[in-house]
Design a protein around this motif. Structure first.
Motif, PDB file in Angstrom:
ATOM      1  N   MET A   1       2.782  -9.011   6.959  1.00  0.00           N
ATOM      2  CA  MET A   1       3.383  -9.315   5.668  1.00  0.00           C
ATOM      3  C   MET A   1       3.957 -10.734   5.658  1.00  0.00           C
ATOM      4  O   MET A   1       3.879 -11.436   4.650  1.00  0.00           O
ATOM      5  CB  MET A   1       4.484  -8.308   5.339  1.00  0.00           C
ATOM      6  CG  MET A   1       3.983  -6.901   5.047  1.00  0.00           C
ATOM      7  SD  MET A   1       2.908  -6.790   3.577  1.00  0.00           S
ATOM      8  CE  MET A   1       1.292  -6.741   4.344  1.00  0.00           C
ATOM      9  N   THR A   2       4.520 -11.144   6.800  1.00  0.00           N
ATOM     10  CA  THR A   2       5.010 -12.524   6.919  1.00  0.00           C
ATOM     11  C   THR A   2       3.877 -13.522   6.718  1.00  0.00           C
ATOM     12  O   THR A   2       3.999 -14.486   5.949  1.00  0.00           O
ATOM     13  CB  THR A   2       5.645 -12.736   8.307  1.00  0.00           C
ATOM     14  OG1 THR A   2       6.782 -11.890   8.436  1.00  0.00           O
ATOM     15  CG2 THR A   2       6.071 -14.188   8.486  1.00  0.00           C
ATOM     16  N   ALA A   3       2.775 -13.282   7.418  1.00  0.00           N
ATOM     17  CA  ALA A   3       1.629 -14.192   7.312  1.00  0.00           C
ATOM     18  C   ALA A   3       1.078 -14.215   5.895  1.00  0.00           C
ATOM     19  O   ALA A   3       0.788 -15.297   5.347  1.00  0.00           O
ATOM     20  CB  ALA A   3       0.540 -13.757   8.295  1.00  0.00           C
ATOM     21  N   LEU A   4       0.939 -13.051   5.284  1.00  0.00           N
ATOM     22  CA  LEU A   4       0.390 -12.989   3.932  1.00  0.00           C
ATOM     23  C   LEU A   4       1.309 -13.686   2.924  1.00  0.00           C
ATOM     24  O   LEU A   4       0.834 -14.371   2.006  1.00  0.00           O
ATOM     25  CB  LEU A   4       0.171 -11.525   3.523  1.00  0.00           C
ATOM     26  CG  LEU A   4      -0.543 -11.273   2.190  1.00  0.00           C
ATOM     27  CD1 LEU A   4      -1.884 -12.002   2.138  1.00  0.00           C
ATOM     28  CD2 LEU A   4      -0.731  -9.781   1.956  1.00  0.00           C
TER      29      LEU A   4
ATOM     30  N   LEU B   1      -3.479  -5.907  -2.897  1.00  0.00           N
ATOM     31  CA  LEU B   1      -3.264  -5.580  -1.479  1.00  0.00           C
ATOM     32  C   LEU B   1      -1.796  -5.300  -1.153  1.00  0.00           C
ATOM     33  O   LEU B   1      -1.489  -4.359  -0.417  1.00  0.00           O
ATOM     34  CB  LEU B   1      -3.750  -6.746  -0.597  1.00  0.00           C
ATOM     35  CG  LEU B   1      -5.248  -7.032  -0.592  1.00  0.00           C
ATOM     36  CD1 LEU B   1      -5.544  -8.254   0.270  1.00  0.00           C
ATOM     37  CD2 LEU B   1      -6.018  -5.811  -0.071  1.00  0.00           C
ATOM     38  N   ALA B   2      -0.905  -6.134  -1.659  1.00  0.00           N
ATOM     39  CA  ALA B   2       0.519  -6.014  -1.313  1.00  0.00           C
ATOM     40  C   ALA B   2       1.368  -6.481  -2.486  1.00  0.00           C
ATOM     41  O   ALA B   2       1.929  -7.582  -2.465  1.00  0.00           O
ATOM     42  CB  ALA B   2       0.832  -6.839  -0.068  1.00  0.00           C
ATOM     43  N   PRO B   3       1.486  -5.671  -3.533  1.00  0.00           N
ATOM     44  CA  PRO B   3       2.220  -6.092  -4.739  1.00  0.00           C
ATOM     45  C   PRO B   3       3.686  -6.435  -4.477  1.00  0.00           C
ATOM     46  O   PRO B   3       4.289  -7.168  -5.259  1.00  0.00           O
ATOM     47  CB  PRO B   3       2.093  -4.889  -5.672  1.00  0.00           C
ATOM     48  CG  PRO B   3       1.715  -3.740  -4.795  1.00  0.00           C
ATOM     49  CD  PRO B   3       0.934  -4.319  -3.677  1.00  0.00           C
ATOM     50  N   ASP B   4       4.254  -5.935  -3.375  1.00  0.00           N
ATOM     51  CA  ASP B   4       5.641  -6.269  -3.053  1.00  0.00           C
ATOM     52  C   ASP B   4       5.822  -7.745  -2.729  1.00  0.00           C
ATOM     53  O   ASP B   4       6.947  -8.245  -2.713  1.00  0.00           O
ATOM     54  CB  ASP B   4       6.130  -5.433  -1.867  1.00  0.00           C
ATOM     55  CG  ASP B   4       6.307  -3.963  -2.223  1.00  0.00           C
ATOM     56  OD1 ASP B   4       6.682  -3.687  -3.372  1.00  0.00           O
ATOM     57  OD2 ASP B   4       6.045  -3.102  -1.365  1.00  0.00           O
TER      58      ASP B   4
END
Length: 405
Positions: free
Chosen positions: A298-301, A268-271
């Motif tokens: 992105m913060t929550a994830l 989902l978000a490799p960064d």
């Protein structure tokens, strides 16, 4: 103590502190190299096999050393009691953390490094004490035997004994000065090796700021909002920890769940993989024009990923992940307040949010300060001071009201 003995002990301490600094930098170099090499493949199947391999290695290590990886808090508690025992565990600690970090867990290296440095500092002190109390005997044996005893890692140690400790104020001052010199020498060795191997910097400057004094009226509302938001996430993390503890899952299930979390984030978000200290550049690069809702997501994830890894034995430090999440949320709030200086908002929000999540405003303030320009340091210091003093003032007011009633 003769001048020759003092000289020998000083040289010995410098050699040991250099080795500690080189070991710390070698750990980070190896972690960076392995992370880049292992995560080059883009195939989902390859990544699944990769993370599965990491999970298998972690399970094998945890079954042998369930108390690892050790946190800095645990190491400090043992340091105060001087109950380290087998110093070889420092390498087990680093090995387990190397597996966790290299295979993509969203935690930082700082816990393992601090733990290792604390343990190795105690080891260094034990070795220097051994030389101090056995100096004449060591000078009487052949050089080869002498070196063998001085550099055998887990033997020829002299633990702290209050009855044998130096009582002279003059010698105590010399001892403190020497340990300061050794610490600086180890830091120098660490920095030199990191620079010579061209390692990526821990710090990414966030740019310039043109904040004005009238921006300060926004300071308190930003701090209050960020503290509430940070404490909410901290409370959620505590509830998550209690839930996982109540489930009492087997070790293999926990580690497998952690591996699944890594794969989900990789898809989902490799960064957001790894700790986040080398991803701050995204906030002033690729994500600079992102919507505040994207940054908040992105913060929550990132915070969910951190909590997931910590509770499923993919353990590590939380400072860098929390810092990255707090900076991202700071940029989100700045995007919602375009009339104010962006970095001013980022600095205040990140300091307050990270201070609440870490329960350490001073650590949060120092970390945020490193990423911000000099003309924002005063704002960060004021924010940190408010975060430190406000709870104490509130406590005193509460006690005063209780006494009055």
């Amino acid at each position: 103590m003769t001048d020759l003995k003092r000289f020998v002990m000083t040289v010995y301490g410098l050699v040991l502190s250099t080795l500690i600094g080189l070991l710390a930098s070698a750990f980070l170099i190896l972690e960076n190299t392995l992370s880049e090499w292992l995560w080059q493949p883009t195939s989902l199947i390859v990544r699944m096999l990769l993370v599965g391999l990491g999970a298998g290695l972690l399970i094998a290590l945890l079954k042998r050393w369930p108390q690892m990886p050790q946190t800095a808090q645990t190491a400090m508690a043992m340091f105060k009691k001087h109950q380290f025992g087998d110093y070889r565990l420092v390498f087990v600690n680093l090995l387990m953390t190397l597996v966790i970090l290299s295979f993509g867990a969203g935690v930082g290296p700082e816990a393992a490094l601090l733990s290792a440095i604390i343990m190795l500092s105690s080891w260094q002190a034990d070795k220097i004490r051994y030389l101090y109390f056995n100096y004449d005997q060591l000078m009487a044996v052949p050089v080869r035997t002498r070196l063998q005893q001085l550099f055998t890692f887990n033997a020829y140690l002299q633990g702290y004994d209050a009855q044998l400790a130096v009582k002279s104020p003059r010698l105590l001052r010399q001892k403190r000065l020497l340990y300061l010199v050794f610490s600086l020498n180890g830091l120098f060795a660490f920095a030199v090796l990191m620079r010579q191997t061209d390692q990526p910097s821990f710090v990414t400057k966030l740019g310039a700021t043109t904040w004005q004094w009238h921006d300060l009226w926004l300071l308190l509302p930003l701090i209050v909002g960020a503290v509430i938001y940070g404490r909410t996430w901290r409370w959620l993390g505590q509830q998550w920890q209690r839930l996982v503890e109540r489930l009492a899952l087997p070790l293999a299930v926990k580690v497998a769940a952690g591996a699944i979390g890594i794969l989900v984030v990789a898809g989902l978000a490799p960064d957001l993989l790894f700790s986040g200290q080398h991803s701050v550049h995204l906030l002033i690069g690729t994500w600079r024009t992102a919507s505040p809702w994207f940054l908040t997501g992105m913060t929550a994830l990132k915070l969910i990923f951190l909590a997931w890894c910590l509770q499923f034995h993919w353990r590590g430090g939380d400072i860098f992940p929390v810092l990255f999440a707090s900076l991202a949320q700071g940029f989100a709030v700045a995007a919602w307040l375009p009339s104010f200086d962006a970095l001013f908002v980022v600095a205040v929000v990140a300091t307050a949010m990270a201070g609440s999540l870490l329960d350490s405003p001073i650590v949060a303030g120092i970390m945020v300060l490193l990423f911000c320009p000099v003309n924002l340091w005063l704002v960060i210091l004021i924010s940190t001071l408010i975060l430190v003093l406000a709870p104490r003032l509130f406590k005193k007011l509460t006690e005063f009201k209780l006494k009055r009633s």
